[in-house]
Scaffold this active site. Structure first.
Site, PDB file in Angstrom:
ATOM      1  CG  ASN A 116      13.298 -11.152   4.609  1.00 57.90           C
ATOM      2  OD1 ASN A 116      12.663 -10.282   5.202  1.00 57.90           O
ATOM      3  ND2 ASN A 116      14.615 -11.093   4.437  1.00 57.90           N
TER       4      ASN A 116
ATOM      5  CD  GLN B 256       5.430  -2.957   4.800  1.00 59.15           C
ATOM      6  OE1 GLN B 256       6.092  -3.676   5.542  1.00 59.15           O
ATOM      7  NE2 GLN B 256       5.140  -1.707   5.095  1.00 59.15           N
TER       8      GLN B 256
ATOM      9  CG  ASN C 125     -27.717   9.170 -15.988  1.00 62.63           C
ATOM     10  OD1 ASN C 125     -27.992   9.367 -17.165  1.00 62.63           O
ATOM     11  ND2 ASN C 125     -27.701  10.127 -15.074  1.00 62.63           N
TER      12      ASN C 125
ATOM     13  CE  LYS D  32       2.557  -7.080   3.194  1.00 55.66           C
ATOM     14  NZ  LYS D  32       3.677  -7.635   2.397  1.00 55.66           N
TER      15      LYS D  32
ATOM     16  CE1 TYR E 160      10.321  -8.134   2.213  1.00 56.80           C
ATOM     17  CE2 TYR E 160      11.875  -6.766   3.428  1.00 56.80           C
ATOM     18  CZ  TYR E 160      10.580  -7.059   3.039  1.00 56.80           C
ATOM     19  OH  TYR E 160       9.562  -6.266   3.475  1.00 56.80           O
TER      20      TYR E 160
ATOM     21  CG  HIS F 146     -13.524   0.182 -37.845  1.00 57.99           C
ATOM     22  ND1 HIS F 146     -12.210   0.569 -37.810  1.00 57.99           N
ATOM     23  CD2 HIS F 146     -13.540  -0.997 -38.528  1.00 57.99           C
ATOM     24  CE1 HIS F 146     -11.459  -0.308 -38.459  1.00 57.99           C
ATOM     25  NE2 HIS F 146     -12.248  -1.280 -38.900  1.00 57.99           N
TER      26      HIS F 146
ATOM     27  CB  SER G  48     -30.422  13.544 -13.973  1.00 62.31           C
ATOM     28  OG  SER G  48     -30.212  14.942 -13.855  1.00 62.31           O
TER      29      SER G  48
HETATM   30  N1  ARG Z   1       5.903  -6.224   6.580  1.00 58.02           N
HETATM   31  C1  ARG Z   1       6.938  -6.803   5.797  1.00 58.02           C
HETATM   32  C2  ARG Z   1       6.475  -6.918   4.353  1.00 58.02           C
HETATM   33  O1  ARG Z   1       5.345  -6.779   4.154  1.00 58.02           O
HETATM   34  C3  ARG Z   1       7.285  -8.146   6.314  1.00 58.02           C
HETATM   35  C4  ARG Z   1       8.684  -8.565   6.014  1.00 58.02           C
HETATM   36  C5  ARG Z   1       9.618  -7.713   6.752  1.00 58.02           C
HETATM   37  N2  ARG Z   1      10.966  -8.157   6.625  1.00 58.02           N
HETATM   38  C6  ARG Z   1      11.945  -7.347   6.889  1.00 58.02           C
HETATM   39  N3  ARG Z   1      13.128  -7.816   6.757  1.00 58.02           N
HETATM   40  N4  ARG Z   1      11.765  -6.122   7.270  1.00 58.02           N
HETATM   41  O2  ARG Z   1       7.219  -7.161   3.437  1.00 58.02           O
END
Ligand code: ARG
Length: 478
Positions: free
Chosen positions: A125, A337, A300, A340, A332, A171, A292
């Protein structure tokens, strides 16, 4: 990449098993495991994960939790993994649940039981928060450099335009004459705020989460201040519960990315309009345009349209992420997740959009005659009113006089420059022989008095200031 057939097929902790297999009788459903895997995308955090693990091993050794031999084996193993991953990116792959599991598995393969001691007192976490903080902090300078390139291209256009004139719009109707340089520096000003906003996002990410454990902290006396220094953080998080779910730095990053896209989208929209047949103030380079398949005459502005289009997706990443965060209970949650892919996609989109916009702006050609012609005419009405004010007429009264004059000129299809001396006088006794001279585009911009205005001297100073800012960034980038 697919999930392992059976993540629990082998003994807990050995290759092929999930990090948490010991607790369960049976393997997870392959579809569920695959659904939960983040390794296909969080492999981008590989170097950050190893850097964090190296620092954690050092902290455990300093705290006396790891003996020197184990520490040496772990550090050597992690370094070898890092080298291998750098040499051969395909190495960072496998059936693992996530990058953290991959690094730990690879370490155990190299260092055996020593590797099994690395995760002492640590949780994924905090590890994932650490990795993403490190990633965001090392990614931001590259995005800022891309912003600098676009700002540089705007500054170059501003310099090349000299005192060329164009209309400004409110405008999307002609408002007042401005210098073309002023228009480019307007976009540069917005992009400089984005640069600053990314710096603030980096500041938001600047806190070490390690020492938070899974949520309650860690039972080992790790020196978090030293750990923070080693990993380049200026501070440690305040609270372990908060740290395990805090992704405000992700929201800050996405906000900076979204506003950057809003700004390049607006620049793109201005250029789509101004390079079109109706305006024609600028000509797109052939390299920046597409044709085109059917209409042979078409040129374009696809790159600009695509930048405008892609802004929606980054704004979506921000709103999507805020929505993911808003319902989470403390601590957490796996929902996190989702952070990312939002960060990576926003980053990639901002990078390509900035590069494409920079290429278009750098090659744009000013069509001075078209731009200047559009900057002349009834959009000088405010200057005519200001003339009356300078002769003592109250502004509201002057506005009315000039409004009446504009109505007449519109009906006759004429401009201020077409008025005879007698016609000026008939409109107001306060118009002298110099009235016509005040109603020209160049007189209009020269009459401006404030530093942020389009007065040529002010624009020269603003361009100078912008170039000094660019030089300071260059010096900082080394
Ligand atoms: N892949 C997880 C994420 O991106 C990592 C952390 C996972 N922790 C857990 N307690 N499952 O958040």
């Amino acid at each position: 990449m697919t999930a392992p057939k059976d993540p629990h097929a082998s003994a807990p902790g050995s290759s092929g098993a999930a990090l948490w297999s010991g607790r369960f009788d049976s393997a997870p459903d392959p579809a569920a495991f695959d659904f939960g895997r983040s390794f296909p995308f969080d492999r981008r955090l590989f170097e950050d994960d190893v850097a964090g693990s190296l620092a954690w091993a050092q902290a455990l050794a300093d705290a006396g939790v790891l003996g020197p031999d184990d520490h040496r084996a772990i550090a050597g193993g992690l370094q070898a993994i890092l080298d291998e991953g750098r040499r051969n990116p395909a190495f960072v792959d496998g059936p693992d649940e996530d990058v953290h599991s991959f690094v730990e598995r690879s370490l155990v393969e190299r260092a055996g039981d020593a590797g099994r001691r690395l995760h002492t007192g640590r949780s994924r976490n905090e590890q994932v928060s650490l990795d993403l903080r490190l990633y965001v902090r090392r990614t931001i300078p590259g995005l800022q450099a891309a912003l600098e390139e676009l700002i540089r291209a705007c500054a170059s256009q501003a310099a090349g335009a000299g005192e060329a004139l164009m209309p400004s719009y409110t405008h999307l109707r002609r408002a007042q004459p401005v210098l073309v340089a002023h228009f480019f520096l307007a976009h540069a000003a917005a992009l400089r705020r984005d640069h600053q906003r990314f710096a603030q996002a980096s500041g938001e990410a600047d806190a070490l989460p390690l020492g938070s454990g899974a949520i309650a902290g860690t039972s080992y006396a790790v020196d978090t201040a030293a750990l923070a220094r080693r990993l380049g953080f200026s501070r440690v998080v305040l609270n372990s519960i908060d740290a395990s779910s805090d992704r405000d730095f992700v929201a800050a990053f996405l906000h900076a990315a979204a506003l950057t896209m809003v700004h390049v989208s607006r620049l793109a929209e201005d250029l789509v309009i101004f390079t079109g047949e109706e305006h024609g103030f600028f000509e797109l380079a052939d390299e920046s345009a597409t044709g085109s398949s059917m209409m042979p005459q078409k040129k374009n502005p696809d790159p600009l349209e695509l930048v405008r289009g892609k802004s929606g997706r980054v704004v979506g990443r921000l709103t999507g992420w805020l929505t993911t965060m808003k319902g989470l209970p403390s601590g957490y949650n796996k929902d996190l997740q989702e952070d990312k892919e939002a960060v990576f996609d926003a980053e990639d989109t901002v990078r390509v959009s900035l590069a494409a916009t920079t290429a278009v702006v750098a090659k744009l050609a000013l069509v001075e005659s078209r731009a200047a012609a559009a900057a002349s005419g009834l959009l000088l009405a405010t200057d005519v009113a200001d003339y009356l004010v300078s002769r003592g007429v109250p502004f509201r009264r002057a506005h009315e006089i000039v409004g009446t004059l504009v109505r007449r000129l519109l009906a006759d299809g004429r401009e201020f420059g077409d008025l005879t001396r007698d016609e000026w006088r008939a409109a107001s006794e306060h118009f002298g022989d110099d009235a016509a001279a005040a109603a020209t585009p160049i007189a209009s911009v020269r009459a401006k008095r404030t530093p942020q205005s389009t007065a040529p001297a002010a624009v020269r100073a603003a361009l100078d200031e912008c170039r000094q800012w660019l030089a300071r960034q260059e010096a900082r980038n080394g």
